[in-house]
Write an enzyme that holds these catalytic residues in place. Structure first.
Site, PDB file in Angstrom:
ATOM      1  N   LYS A 237      42.286 -17.650  96.595  1.00  0.00           N
ATOM      2  CA  LYS A 237      43.468 -17.754  95.593  1.00  0.00           C
ATOM      3  C   LYS A 237      43.877 -16.167  95.424  1.00  0.00           C
ATOM      4  CE  LYS A 237      42.582 -22.271  93.806  1.00  0.00           C
ATOM      5  NZ  LYS A 237      42.849 -23.077  92.679  1.00  0.00           N
TER       6      LYS A 237
ATOM      7  N   ASN B 268      38.288 -21.192  98.516  1.00  0.00           N
ATOM      8  CA  ASN B 268      39.772 -20.647  98.196  1.00  0.00           C
ATOM      9  C   ASN B 268      39.800 -19.394  97.249  1.00  0.00           C
ATOM     10  OD1 ASN B 268      42.216 -20.302  97.861  1.00  0.00           O
ATOM     11  ND2 ASN B 268      42.995 -22.317  97.246  1.00  0.00           N
TER      12      ASN B 268
ATOM     13  N   GLU C  30      49.162 -25.586  94.355  1.00  0.00           N
ATOM     14  CA  GLU C  30      49.599 -24.262  93.830  1.00  0.00           C
ATOM     15  C   GLU C  30      51.105 -23.714  94.705  1.00  0.00           C
ATOM     16  OE1 GLU C  30      45.942 -22.340  93.263  1.00  0.00           O
ATOM     17  OE2 GLU C  30      45.493 -23.726  92.034  1.00  0.00           O
TER      18      GLU C  30
ATOM     19  N   HIS D  64      48.674 -26.630  99.700  1.00  0.00           N
ATOM     20  CA  HIS D  64      47.803 -26.598  98.316  1.00  0.00           C
ATOM     21  C   HIS D  64      48.851 -26.846  97.278  1.00  0.00           C
ATOM     22  CE1 HIS D  64      45.618 -25.270  94.947  1.00  0.00           C
ATOM     23  NE2 HIS D  64      44.382 -25.342  95.727  1.00  0.00           N
TER      24      HIS D  64
ATOM     25  N   SER E  50      37.440 -28.254  90.333  1.00  0.00           N
ATOM     26  CA  SER E  50      36.294 -27.887  89.716  1.00  0.00           C
ATOM     27  C   SER E  50      34.925 -28.248  90.261  1.00  0.00           C
ATOM     28  CB  SER E  50      36.459 -28.649  88.319  1.00  0.00           C
ATOM     29  OG  SER E  50      37.519 -28.068  87.691  1.00  0.00           O
TER      30      SER E  50
ATOM     31  N   GLY F 119      40.632 -26.097  88.429  1.00  0.00           N
ATOM     32  CA  GLY F 119      40.713 -25.205  87.405  1.00  0.00           C
ATOM     33  C   GLY F 119      40.367 -25.687  85.881  1.00  0.00           C
TER      34      GLY F 119
ATOM     35  N   GLU G 142      42.639 -32.701  96.582  1.00  0.00           N
ATOM     36  CA  GLU G 142      42.395 -31.883  95.236  1.00  0.00           C
ATOM     37  C   GLU G 142      43.419 -32.659  94.247  1.00  0.00           C
ATOM     38  OE1 GLU G 142      41.022 -27.869  96.367  1.00  0.00           O
ATOM     39  OE2 GLU G 142      43.121 -27.765  96.455  1.00  0.00           O
TER      40      GLU G 142
HETATM   41  P1  13P Z   1      38.954 -24.772  91.373  1.00  0.00           P
HETATM   42  O1  13P Z   1      37.408 -25.112  92.263  1.00  0.00           O
HETATM   43  O2  13P Z   1      38.724 -23.487  90.793  1.00  0.00           O
HETATM   44  O3  13P Z   1      38.936 -25.889  90.412  1.00  0.00           O
HETATM   45  O4  13P Z   1      40.047 -24.704  92.338  1.00  0.00           O
HETATM   46  C1  13P Z   1      40.250 -25.857  93.358  1.00  0.00           C
HETATM   47  C2  13P Z   1      41.060 -25.422  94.211  1.00  0.00           C
HETATM   48  O5  13P Z   1      42.272 -25.440  94.109  1.00  0.00           O
HETATM   49  C3  13P Z   1      40.760 -24.977  95.807  1.00  0.00           C
HETATM   50  O6  13P Z   1      41.524 -25.044  96.529  1.00  0.00           O
END
Ligand code: 13P
Length: 257
Positions: A12, A10, A95, A93, A214, A174, A168
């Protein structure tokens, strides 16, 4: 049917055309790892260019609107994504849920729209730190997922091919903190039980449940060996071919062909 581990990047809101070289490198490396299914979800602007060039990996999107079309400035429909070459879309997601106020109802509507347009979906769920600390994580995720899963039309085929779940935990995204293998195992088992309730033993038992938060080449092997972990949804570590394919390598040995 045991499905291949699914490793999804992803990206982002990262990536301009300068990143196409990374996508090419990921595609080339994936051709030596045929026991793993590799995909990336870049920003909208890179879906078509990556689709045009990729020989093996699937390309997908990170969101879509729930309507087929209309006066929705700045939004994009599932059919438009499919037209650009997307094969799947990530929905719900955290976010989007947190940053854009997306409710379970909205995520469900988007999931139904995406499936109707022929896309596969990766439906995300996960608790925040306060919920984890309160001991309510499993109940929360179960409720969130039950309310976000699409209602499928009669006779809908290939549930396990078209629907993937991603667990997640928000506090792991992150941050460099991953859930423990035990916590991941417990959560994935609870999600599996819900999928079997909803879709039956055969289909619900076959849906892949990805872990995200992560994931790095260094911890991927341990995470991906946990029961009911069918792959990983990777953010930061998917932005270079080296680290992303390091994660894929942790599950699949290079094949000869
Ligand atoms: P990270 O791998 O940067 O922690 O992000 C995970 C994520 O949100 C994937 O959709």
């Amino acid at each position: 049917m045991a499905r291949r581990p699914y490793i999804v990047g992803n990206w982002k809101m990262h990536g301009t055309r300068a990143m196409l070289s990374e996508a090419r490198a990921i595609d080339r490396a994936a051709q030596r790892l045929l026991k793993v299914e590799v995909a990336i979800a870049p920003p909208y602007t890179l879906i078509h260019p990556i689709h045009r060039e990729a020989e093996l990996i699937a390309v997908g999107a990170q969101d879509c609107h729930e309507a087929e079309g209309g006066a929705f400035t700045g939004d994009i429909s599932a059919a438009m994504l499919a037209d650009a070459g997307a094969q799947f879309v990530i929905l719900g997601h955290s976010e989007r849920r947190e940053g854009h106020g997306e409710s379970n109802d909205l995520v469900r509507a988007k999931a139904e729209a995406a499936l109707a347009a022929g896309l596969k979906i990766i439906l995300c769920c996960g608790e925040n730190a306060a919920t984890r600390e309160s001991g309510e994580a499993i109940a929360f995720v179960r409720g969130q997922l039950a309310a976000s899963l699409p209602r499928l039309p009669e006779g809908f085929a290939d549930i396990a091919e078209r629907i993937t779940i991603a667990y997640e935990p928000i506090w792991a995204i992150g941050t460099g903190n991953t859930a423990t293998p035990q916590d991941i195992g417990e959560m994935h088992a609870a999600i599996r039980a819900l999928l079997i309730e909803q879709f039956g033993e055969e289909q619900g038992g076959d849906v892949r449940i990805l872990y995200g938060g992560s994931v790095k080449p260094e911890n991927a092997g341990e995470i991906l060996r946990v029961a009911d972990v069918g792959g990983a949804l990777v953010g930061g570590a998917s932005l270079t071919a080296d680290s992303f394919m390091g994660i894929a390598l942790a599950v699949g040995e290079p094949s000869d062909n």
